[in-house]
Structure formats: structure tokens, C-alpha cells
Design a protein around this motif. Structure first.
Motif, PDB file in Angstrom:
ATOM      1  N   ALA A  50      59.855   4.409  29.141  1.00 32.05           N
ATOM      2  CA  ALA A  50      60.385   3.051  29.351  1.00 32.05           C
ATOM      3  C   ALA A  50      59.275   2.014  29.188  1.00 32.05           C
ATOM      4  CB  ALA A  50      61.006   2.954  30.737  1.00 32.05           C
ATOM      5  N   THR A  51      58.116   2.276  29.840  1.00 32.10           N
ATOM      6  CA  THR A  51      57.006   1.322  29.743  1.00 32.10           C
ATOM      7  C   THR A  51      56.503   1.238  28.305  1.00 32.10           C
ATOM      8  OG1 THR A  51      56.395   2.281  31.844  1.00 32.10           O
ATOM      9  CG2 THR A  51      54.875   0.668  30.903  1.00 32.10           C
ATOM     10  N   PHE A  52      56.343   2.429  27.698  1.00 27.57           N
ATOM     11  CA  PHE A  52      55.822   2.476  26.334  1.00 27.57           C
ATOM     12  C   PHE A  52      56.762   1.727  25.367  1.00 27.57           C
ATOM     13  CE2 PHE A  52      55.202   4.494  22.189  1.00 27.57           C
ATOM     14  CZ  PHE A  52      53.838   4.301  22.041  1.00 27.57           C
ATOM     15  N   VAL A  53      58.063   2.015  25.499  1.00 24.43           N
ATOM     16  CA  VAL A  53      59.053   1.379  24.616  1.00 24.43           C
ATOM     17  C   VAL A  53      59.029  -0.129  24.818  1.00 24.43           C
ATOM     18  CG1 VAL A  53      61.543   1.154  24.193  1.00 24.43           C
ATOM     19  CG2 VAL A  53      60.524   3.407  24.449  1.00 24.43           C
ATOM     20  N   MET A  54      58.878  -0.530  26.085  1.00 21.01           N
ATOM     21  CA  MET A  54      58.832  -1.957  26.396  1.00 21.01           C
ATOM     22  C   MET A  54      57.662  -2.632  25.690  1.00 21.01           C
ATOM     23  SD  MET A  54      59.463  -2.905  30.302  1.00 21.01           S
ATOM     24  CE  MET A  54      57.750  -2.868  30.739  1.00 21.01           C
ATOM     25  N   TRP A  55      56.485  -1.983  25.782  1.00 13.58           N
ATOM     26  CA  TRP A  55      55.300  -2.545  25.148  1.00 13.58           C
ATOM     27  C   TRP A  55      55.446  -2.577  23.625  1.00 13.58           C
ATOM     28  CZ3 TRP A  55      52.125  -5.632  27.265  1.00 13.58           C
ATOM     29  CH2 TRP A  55      51.842  -5.539  28.632  1.00 13.58           C
ATOM     30  N   MET A  56      56.103  -1.546  23.120  1.00  8.75           N
ATOM     31  CA  MET A  56      56.296  -1.514  21.665  1.00  8.75           C
ATOM     32  C   MET A  56      57.198  -2.657  21.207  1.00  8.75           C
ATOM     33  SD  MET A  56      56.237   2.174  20.002  1.00  8.75           S
ATOM     34  CE  MET A  56      56.353   1.419  18.448  1.00  8.75           C
ATOM     35  N   PHE A  57      58.276  -2.871  21.957  1.00  6.67           N
ATOM     36  CA  PHE A  57      59.171  -3.979  21.604  1.00  6.67           C
ATOM     37  C   PHE A  57      58.454  -5.322  21.739  1.00  6.67           C
ATOM     38  CE2 PHE A  57      62.852  -1.098  21.702  1.00  6.67           C
ATOM     39  CZ  PHE A  57      63.499  -1.558  20.569  1.00  6.67           C
ATOM     40  N   ASP A  58      57.596  -5.411  22.780  1.00  4.57           N
ATOM     41  CA  ASP A  58      56.820  -6.655  22.951  1.00  4.57           C
ATOM     42  C   ASP A  58      55.938  -6.894  21.737  1.00  4.57           C
ATOM     43  OD1 ASP A  58      57.937  -7.011  25.349  1.00  4.57           O
ATOM     44  OD2 ASP A  58      56.194  -6.434  26.559  1.00  4.57           O
ATOM     45  N   ALA A  59      55.254  -5.810  21.293  1.00  3.09           N
ATOM     46  CA  ALA A  59      54.337  -5.941  20.147  1.00  3.09           C
ATOM     47  C   ALA A  59      55.108  -6.356  18.899  1.00  3.09           C
ATOM     48  CB  ALA A  59      53.607  -4.620  19.912  1.00  3.09           C
ATOM     49  N   MET A  60      56.260  -5.716  18.693  1.00  2.00           N
ATOM     50  CA  MET A  60      57.058  -6.041  17.509  1.00  2.00           C
ATOM     51  C   MET A  60      57.548  -7.492  17.581  1.00  2.00           C
ATOM     52  SD  MET A  60      58.084  -4.682  14.751  1.00  2.00           S
ATOM     53  CE  MET A  60      59.313  -4.616  13.494  1.00  2.00           C
ATOM     54  N   GLY A  61      57.996  -7.897  18.781  1.00  2.00           N
ATOM     55  CA  GLY A  61      58.473  -9.272  18.973  1.00  2.00           C
ATOM     56  C   GLY A  61      57.361 -10.267  18.729  1.00  2.00           C
ATOM     57  N   LEU A  62      56.144  -9.934  19.226  1.00  3.12           N
ATOM     58  CA  LEU A  62      54.996 -10.820  19.046  1.00  3.12           C
ATOM     59  C   LEU A  62      54.672 -10.971  17.562  1.00  3.12           C
ATOM     60  CD1 LEU A  62      52.724 -12.384  20.549  1.00  3.12           C
ATOM     61  CD2 LEU A  62      51.324 -10.348  20.292  1.00  3.12           C
ATOM     62  N   PHE A  63      54.731  -9.844  16.856  1.00  7.51           N
ATOM     63  CA  PHE A  63      54.438  -9.853  15.424  1.00  7.51           C
ATOM     64  C   PHE A  63      55.409 -10.790  14.681  1.00  7.51           C
ATOM     65  CE2 PHE A  63      55.978  -7.706  11.495  1.00  7.51           C
ATOM     66  CZ  PHE A  63      54.943  -8.114  10.665  1.00  7.51           C
ATOM     67  N   VAL A  64      56.714 -10.644  14.953  1.00  9.99           N
ATOM     68  CA  VAL A  64      57.714 -11.482  14.274  1.00  9.99           C
ATOM     69  C   VAL A  64      57.512 -12.954  14.648  1.00  9.99           C
ATOM     70  CG1 VAL A  64      60.188 -11.930  13.968  1.00  9.99           C
ATOM     71  CG2 VAL A  64      59.397  -9.591  14.161  1.00  9.99           C
ATOM     72  N   ALA A  65      57.243 -13.202  15.940  1.00  7.99           N
ATOM     73  CA  ALA A  65      57.098 -14.588  16.405  1.00  7.99           C
ATOM     74  C   ALA A  65      55.885 -15.260  15.765  1.00  7.99           C
ATOM     75  CB  ALA A  65      56.973 -14.602  17.930  1.00  7.99           C
ATOM     76  N   VAL A  66      54.755 -14.529  15.725  1.00 11.00           N
ATOM     77  CA  VAL A  66      53.535 -15.107  15.129  1.00 11.00           C
ATOM     78  C   VAL A  66      53.777 -15.384  13.656  1.00 11.00           C
ATOM     79  CG1 VAL A  66      51.152 -14.564  14.469  1.00 11.00           C
ATOM     80  CG2 VAL A  66      51.934 -14.096  16.778  1.00 11.00           C
ATOM     81  N   PHE A  67      54.399 -14.431  12.994  1.00  9.82           N
ATOM     82  CA  PHE A  67      54.649 -14.547  11.565  1.00  9.82           C
ATOM     83  C   PHE A  67      55.555 -15.757  11.271  1.00  9.82           C
ATOM     84  CE2 PHE A  67      55.536 -11.681   7.659  1.00  9.82           C
ATOM     85  CZ  PHE A  67      54.663 -12.474   6.936  1.00  9.82           C
ATOM     86  N   ALA A  68      56.632 -15.894  12.066  1.00  6.31           N
ATOM     87  CA  ALA A  68      57.564 -17.013  11.855  1.00  6.31           C
ATOM     88  C   ALA A  68      56.870 -18.343  12.139  1.00  6.31           C
ATOM     89  CB  ALA A  68      58.782 -16.848  12.758  1.00  6.31           C
ATOM     90  N   ALA A 126      49.701  -5.218  11.439  1.00  7.86           N
ATOM     91  CA  ALA A 126      50.794  -4.601  12.210  1.00  7.86           C
ATOM     92  C   ALA A 126      50.967  -3.137  11.789  1.00  7.86           C
ATOM     93  CB  ALA A 126      52.092  -5.374  11.974  1.00  7.86           C
ATOM     94  N   LEU A 127      50.868  -2.900  10.479  1.00  5.78           N
ATOM     95  CA  LEU A 127      51.019  -1.531   9.983  1.00  5.78           C
ATOM     96  C   LEU A 127      49.846  -0.658  10.456  1.00  5.78           C
ATOM     97  CD1 LEU A 127      53.172  -0.164   8.308  1.00  5.78           C
ATOM     98  CD2 LEU A 127      51.805  -0.508   6.278  1.00  5.78           C
ATOM     99  N   CYS A 128      48.635  -1.243  10.445  1.00  4.82           N
ATOM    100  CA  CYS A 128      47.449  -0.502  10.918  1.00  4.82           C
ATOM    101  C   CYS A 128      47.626  -0.115  12.390  1.00  4.82           C
ATOM    102  CB  CYS A 128      46.187  -1.359  10.779  1.00  4.82           C
ATOM    103  SG  CYS A 128      45.625  -1.459   9.093  1.00  4.82           S
ATOM    104  N   CYS A 129      48.135  -1.052  13.202  1.00  3.97           N
ATOM    105  CA  CYS A 129      48.335  -0.771  14.641  1.00  3.97           C
ATOM    106  C   CYS A 129      49.301   0.395  14.807  1.00  3.97           C
ATOM    107  CB  CYS A 129      48.882  -1.999  15.360  1.00  3.97           C
ATOM    108  SG  CYS A 129      47.689  -3.310  15.460  1.00  3.97           S
ATOM    109  N   LEU A 130      50.375   0.387  14.032  1.00  4.90           N
ATOM    110  CA  LEU A 130      51.358   1.479  14.113  1.00  4.90           C
ATOM    111  C   LEU A 130      50.730   2.801  13.654  1.00  4.90           C
ATOM    112  CD1 LEU A 130      54.499  -0.426  12.857  1.00  4.90           C
ATOM    113  CD2 LEU A 130      54.325   0.771  15.028  1.00  4.90           C
ATOM    114  N   ALA A 131      49.845   2.699  12.644  1.00  2.00           N
ATOM    115  CA  ALA A 131      49.160   3.907  12.160  1.00  2.00           C
ATOM    116  C   ALA A 131      48.281   4.487  13.268  1.00  2.00           C
ATOM    117  CB  ALA A 131      48.325   3.568  10.935  1.00  2.00           C
ATOM    118  N   PHE A 132      47.585   3.602  14.026  1.00  2.00           N
ATOM    119  CA  PHE A 132      46.732   4.080  15.113  1.00  2.00           C
ATOM    120  C   PHE A 132      47.558   4.758  16.206  1.00  2.00           C
ATOM    121  CE2 PHE A 132      43.482   1.092  13.395  1.00  2.00           C
ATOM    122  CZ  PHE A 132      42.529   2.071  13.140  1.00  2.00           C
ATOM    123  N   ALA A 133      48.775   4.224  16.438  1.00  2.00           N
ATOM    124  CA  ALA A 133      49.661   4.839  17.442  1.00  2.00           C
ATOM    125  C   ALA A 133      50.030   6.258  17.043  1.00  2.00           C
ATOM    126  CB  ALA A 133      50.914   3.979  17.611  1.00  2.00           C
TER     127      ALA A 133
END
Ligand SMILES: Nc1nc2c(ncn2[C@@H]2O[C@H](COP(=O)(O)OP(=O)(O)OP(=O)(O)O)[C@@H](O)[C@H]2O)c(=O)[nH]1
Length: 483
Positions: free
Chosen positions: A151-169, A261-268
Motif C-alpha cells: 500500500a505504501t509503495f503503491v502510494m509512493w509510486m502513484f505520487d511519483a507518477m502524478g508528480l511527473f505528469v504535473a511537472v511536465f504539464a 522518469a524512465l531511468c527512475c523506473l529502471a532503478f526500481a
């Protein structure tokens, strides 16, 4: 339409306060109703938008439909699990799909035909990010003994994805030049930031408290989005102009954000799936390099075109359209250069002002077009004769006036050249019924630094002009020295 959100929010609040058995289902139903309204608002905006922006609004609409799918599944899940499952797997696919569509929208450039292939690379990157994001979630949720807790991990992942989209937009919002496009990125940025903050707060509350009150937050991003979609474009949005520095910075940072963003996912993935992690890293690096190569290639081609255009413009600025001779500006440029050269070397500089005799009468008799043809014929004759001598050039000074510049000629030699120019024009035998010779002739006034001292080139030109005046008064069709 925006007013309908209020009773829906109140109904959701009522459900939470009343706490029925299927509280979550009722709450999700309220969110679904809000989402449906927002989808309708987005559809309306899409229909009224300018054609080149329609793909952007369509992507937002599809992202909302994907979220609708996610909430639909949460709703169905809540019917069988009234207390809710902490991490429901199925909706994540739709949330990922929604994020992918928003990322593509943030990367999409509706009118940049110049970087079409860079857009393709961006789309591939967005797909890779969404796919890997989904895969990583899938891996965590299906692991036999998850650590850290999913749950915590998924939450952080969604946060990261949301942050990525928000910064990009937001990057697109601050760097977009067109105001109609800026409106879209404003709506997208606000929605993306809310989609980051609101579910983040909601998830943390749910994890650490028993209260169902945070459920009220779930519909908030859609309410704000629907409200923004129904509003007219703000004046400050229309008047904002990004500076060139901001545009360049945002444009160069955007591809970097995607690859990062892709590099971060690769590190995960590094500990779990080294092959996938390595290939993702390679994809991130290659796509960044490919995108830069495409943009650089386009820039170089663009620079080449600009250089050609500049050369053409420089030529056009100093060339006369009608006769293709250098114009007055071109002549002055050359005159300045030769004057400075003559001052240094002590070479003689002769200037002749040449004028077609009784040209007004020619125009009046044969018409303006015939006058133009006559001007072209005289210009070509003068140019051909002048080009037989070294360091002699002829330019069109303006109207029916020409100017000849002779470098390094003694007075007698320059007079000889001028006489040959005059004879050449006369020899063309262009009929001119109202001229004394019955043909087109020219008069010339001549001045030279070898016969008098001139302090600057303008004085030399004035002297030649005075001599021309004398030539006209003395009967035309002649070469006259300054008196
Ligand atoms: N067809 C045509 N006529 C032009 C152009 N530029 C100037 N002219 C005409 O040239 C004529 C010049 O007339 P004037 O300055 O009175 O001189 P002129 O009739 O040649 O008289 P003199 O100089 O005393 O022999 C005017 O009628 C202008 O309209 C051009 O590009 N094309």
C-alpha cells in the motif's frame, strides 16, 4: 452545468455522515456522477476548440474515461467488499492508462510539424513509462511477501507518477506561445497537480485513520476540472507571453524529464529484474540521444535555410528589381568602400550621373510599361558597356537616373568611357518621337577626384549632379564635366 457539482458533493458528504452499509459504493457512485459531468464538460470543450487543439482535448477526455473505468471498478469492488480493499489491483490499469494519456497530452505539440519525429520518440517514451509503471505495480502487488508493504509503495509510486505528469504539464504551460494551447495546459496542469495532491492526502488518511471523510476528496479534482472547463479563458492567460529564455529552458528540460522518469523506473527494477532494468536504461539514454539528434538535425537544416534566406535578402536589399542593377543602397555601399580605398591608395575616383533624356515625354507617349522596357534596355546597355572596362560599375540611382563609378581612371579615360556608354544607348535606336534625335539618348555629368579636391563622397556626387544639370541645359545627349 458546474452548479450540479454542489448537490453531488453535498450528497457524498451526506452519505459519509449517514454511514450506510455500502458507504463506499455510494461515495464512489457520487464520484462517478461527478466524473460523468466532467467528461460531458470536456466533450463540450473539445467540440468548441480550434481544430489543431482537438487532439489535446481528446487525450484529456480519454484520460477521464480511463479514470471513469478505474472508479467503475472500485465501485464494483466496493459492492462485494463494503469496507473496501486497500489496494484493488484492477483499477490500477485504468489509472496507468489515464496517466499515459495525460503524459502524451503534455508531450504533444499540435502545430510543431518541424519536430514530428521528436513527437514520435516522446510518445514511445510515454508508453514505455506507463508500461513499466504498470509492470512494477503488478510485480509488487503479486509478490508473495511484499516488503515494503504494497500500500505504501503503491502510494509512493502513484505520487511519483502524478508528480511527473504535473511537472511536465506545468513546463508546457509556462513555455507555450499560443494562448489557445496555453488554456489547455493551464487546465491540464491544475488537474495534474490536484491529481497528485488530493489522492495523496486521501490515501494517507485512509491508511492512518478509520474515518471515511477523506472519500469526499476523491471527486475534488474532477469538480475543479469541470469548473475550469466551463469557464471562459482568463485575461492573464491570454496576455501571458513566455520569454525566449523560459521557452528554451522548458523545451530542453521536457525530454530530460521523460528520460529521467524512465531511468527512475529502471532503478526500481534493478534488484528484481536486471535485464529489464538495463534495457530500460538503454532505452532512456537512446531515446534522449535520438530526440536530441532529431532536434539538432532540424536546427541545422533550419540554420541552412536561414543562411540562404539571409543571403537572398542581402542581395535583394542592394539590387534594383526592375533592372537587376545595384540600387542606390548598393551603390553607396560600394562608393564608401572605394572612397576609403582611394584615400589610402591615392587612386582617382570618377563618378558620372546619367539621366535618360525627356523620359517623361517617352512615358507620356508610349505608356509606363514601354517606359519600364526602355529603362531595362538602357540599364543592360550601360552594364554591358561598363563591364568591358575593369573597375567600372553602373547602378540605378533612382527613377530614370543611373550612376557610374570608375576607379583608377584619369579624367580623359573616364570621359572616354562615358562617351562610349552614351553612344551605346543611342545605337540601340529605341524610337522616341518627342526627342531631338528621334531615339532614346542619355546625358551624363562627370566629376573626378583627379580634377578637384572633394572632402567627401557626397560632394563628388553633387558635383557630378551639377554637371548633369549643365548637360541637360546645354541640349542633352552629351557628357559634361563639372565646371
Ligand atoms: N516607366 C517608368 N517611368 C519612371 C520610372 N521612374 C521614374 N519614371 C518617370 O521618369 C520621368 C522623369 O521625368 P523628369 O524628371 O521630368 O525628367 P525628363 O522627362 O527625363 O526630363 P529631362 O531629365 O530634363 O530630360 C517621370 O515621368 C517619372 O514618372 C520607372 O521606374 N518606370
Amino acid at each position: 452545468m458546474s452548479r450540479v457539482y454542489v448537490p453531488l458533493l453535498l450528497a457524498q458528504l451526506g452519505v459519509i455522515a449517514w454511514a450506510p452499509v455500502h458507504l463506499l459504493s455510494w461515495s464512489y457512485a457520487a464520484v462517478l456522477a461527478m466524473l460523468m459531468l466532467t467528461v460531458a464538460q470536456c466533450w463540450r470543450r473539445l467540440r468548441f476548440s480550434v481544430p489543431h487543439n482537438r487532439p489535446l482535448w481528446s487525450l484529456l477526455l480519454l484520460a477521464l474515461v480511463a479514470q471513469f473505468g478505474a472508479f467503475g471498478l472500485l465501485f464494483t469492488d466496493s459492492l462485494s467488499n463494503p469496507l473496501g480493499t486497500l489496494v484493488a489491483f484492477d483499477p490500477t490499469f485504468y489509472f496507468c492508462l489515464g496517466s499515459l494519456l495525460l503524459t502524451i497530452a503534455a508531450a504533444y505539440n499540435p502545430v510543431a510539424t518541424l519536430y514530428r519525429w521528436a513527437g514520435v520518440v516522446d510518445a514511445v517514451l510515454a508508453c514505455a513509462i506507463a508500461a513499466l509503471f504498470y509492470f512494477t505495480l503488478h510485480q509488487v502487488l503479486n509478490a508473495p511477501s511484499p516488503a515494503p508493504p504494497p500500500a505504501t509503495f503503491v502510494m509512493w509510486m502513484f505520487d511519483a507518477m502524478g508528480l511527473f505528469v504535473a511537472v511536465f504539464a506545468t513546463l508546457r504551460l509556462v513555455s507555450t506561445k499560443r494562448s489557445d494551447e496555453r488554456r489547455f495546459f493551464f487546465v491540464l496542469s491544475v488537474f495534474a497537480w490536484l491529481e497528485l495532491v488530493v489522492p495523496g492526502i486521501h490515501n494517507r488518511f485512509i491508511l492512518h485513520s478509520e474515518s471515511y471523510l477523506p472519500e469526499l476528496l476523491l471527486g475534488l479534482p474532477f469538480v475543479v476540472l469541470g469548473f475550469l472547463l466551463g469557464r471562459r479563458r482568463k485575461v492573464w492567460l491570454r496576455s501571458y507571453r513566455p520569454s525566449r529564455r523560459i521557452r528554451h529552458l522548458a523545451e530542453s528540460v521536457s525530454p530530460f524529464v521523460m528520460s529521467l522518469a524512465l531511468c527512475c523506473l529502471a532503478f526500481a527494477q534493478l534488484g528484481k529484474n536486471p535485464v529489464l532494468a538495463t534495457s530500460t536504461l538503454i532505452l532512456a539514454i537512446l531515446s534522449y540521444a535520438a530526440r536530441n539528434a532529431i532536434v539538432l538535425g532540424q536546427h541545422l537544416a533550419f540554420e541552412d535555410d536561414l543562411r540562404k534566406l539571409k543571403r537572398g535578402l542581402q542581395q535583394a536589399v542592394v539590387r534594383d528589381d526592375l533592372t537587376a542593377l545595384p540600387n542606390r543602397r548598393g551603390f553607396y555601399r560600394l562608393m564608401r568602400r572605394e572612397w576609403d580605398g582611394a584615400l589610402k591608395t591615392g587612386r582617382a575616383l570618377s563618378v558620372a550621373m546619367i539621366d535618360i533624356d525627356s523620359f517623361k515625354a517617352f512615358n507620356d507617349t508610349y505608356g509606363h510599361l514601354a517606359g519600364d522596357d526602355c529603362l531595362v534596355a538602357v540599364a543592360h546597355a550601360l552594364h554591358r558597356e561598363a563591364s568591358l572596362q575593369p573597375d567600372v560599375m553602373v547602378a540605378r540611382y533612382g527613377g530614370e537616373e543611373f550612376v557610374a563609378l570608375m576607379v583608377g581612371y584619369a579624367p580623359a579615360a573616364s570621359e572616354d568611357i562615358l562617351e562610349r556608354l552614351r553612344q551605346r544607348v543611342e545605337a540601340m535606336q529605341i524610337r522616341h518621337a518627342r526627342s531631338a534625335q528621334d531615339v532614346v539618348t542619355i546625358s551624363a555629368g562627370l566629376a573626378s577626384t583627379a580634377t578637384a579636391r572633394y572632402t567627401d563622397s557626397d560632394k563628388l556626387l553633387n558635383a557630378a549632379d551639377e554637371a548633369l544639370y549643365v548637360a541637360k541645359r546645354s541640349g542633352k545627349n552629351r557628357v559634361q564635366w563639372v565646371e
